[in-house]
Write an enzyme that holds these catalytic residues in place. Sequence first.
Site, PDB file in Angstrom:
ATOM      1  CB  CYS A   1      -1.001  -0.040   1.152  1.00  0.00           C
ATOM      2  SG  CYS A   1      -2.374   1.106   0.901  1.00  0.00           S
TER       3      CYS A   1
ATOM      4  CG  HIS B   1      -3.502  -3.428   3.182  1.00  0.00           C
ATOM      5  ND1 HIS B   1      -2.422  -3.051   3.959  1.00  0.00           N
ATOM      6  CD2 HIS B   1      -4.039  -2.286   2.714  1.00  0.00           C
ATOM      7  CE1 HIS B   1      -2.333  -1.727   3.990  1.00  0.00           C
ATOM      8  NE2 HIS B   1      -3.305  -1.241   3.229  1.00  0.00           N
TER       9      HIS B   1
ATOM     10  CD  GLU C   1      -1.275  -6.042   5.418  1.00  0.00           C
ATOM     11  OE1 GLU C   1      -0.972  -6.334   4.246  1.00  0.00           O
ATOM     12  OE2 GLU C   1      -1.789  -4.950   5.741  1.00  0.00           O
TER      13      GLU C   1
END
Length: 261
Positions: free
Chosen positions: A122, A228, A230
Amino acid sequence: MSKSKTPVIGISADTNEGKEGDLKEYGTDTVFWLKKHYITAIEKSGGIPVILPVVKSPKAMAGYLDLIDGLLLSGGYFDISPKLYGEKAMPQCGALKPDRTLMEIALFKKARKLKMPILGICGGLQAINVGLGGTLYQHIPAQVEDALPHEQKPLPSTKPSHYVSLAENSELRKIAGRTKIKVNSTHHQGIKDLGRGLAACATASDGIVEGVELKKKDGAFMVGVQWHPEALFKNSSFSQKLFRHFIAEAKKQKFKLYSKL
Ligand code: MN
């Protein structure tokens, strides 16, 4: 390079840089923080996560690189100063965290010289692009016609919302083993002009570049993604593969360096 046999991954912390805002209860005290998703993704993928708070001196930054085997430039609640790519801020441009951005760009450049594996997520991808002389859309809805809703609120970031196409022969496509993946989207800025030496490896259907890697591979892993992974990690095999690949590259590079000592 760390002393540990397990690769240590340094993750840039988010910060309020002394301005009241993200964590109001701290007032104007400067604090550093990071979402747990990053920590979990690194730990579950076989790495040791360490958070890197913002420092200003080149000595401290060089010290960070002595301690880690891979660099993860994280996202956060900030925009990159448009001054860094030669523009005046538009009214929609959000909070700037100049110390954080300057550290991330400096760490990125140092890590590239060392051929340390780098993953930008990001705002981390945006820092890589600007660090290499690229530019950003300051506010996609105002600058890109018929853009997708890249801020997927109220849908949580643990859920994907739009597809990206993965470029042929790209590292991301190899890792995914697919031509398209569905990703989350929590950004209002995005890449306008690519930085030097970068190739687009993931693109949304509205043309927004959502992934970059090096045009000319030099043996070092360097990938930036606008989404994202994660936050998707728990339920996305692609995100798990991406993190595992990053950690494996950090391990590989570490042993290459070890063998030279
Ligand atoms: Mn998006």
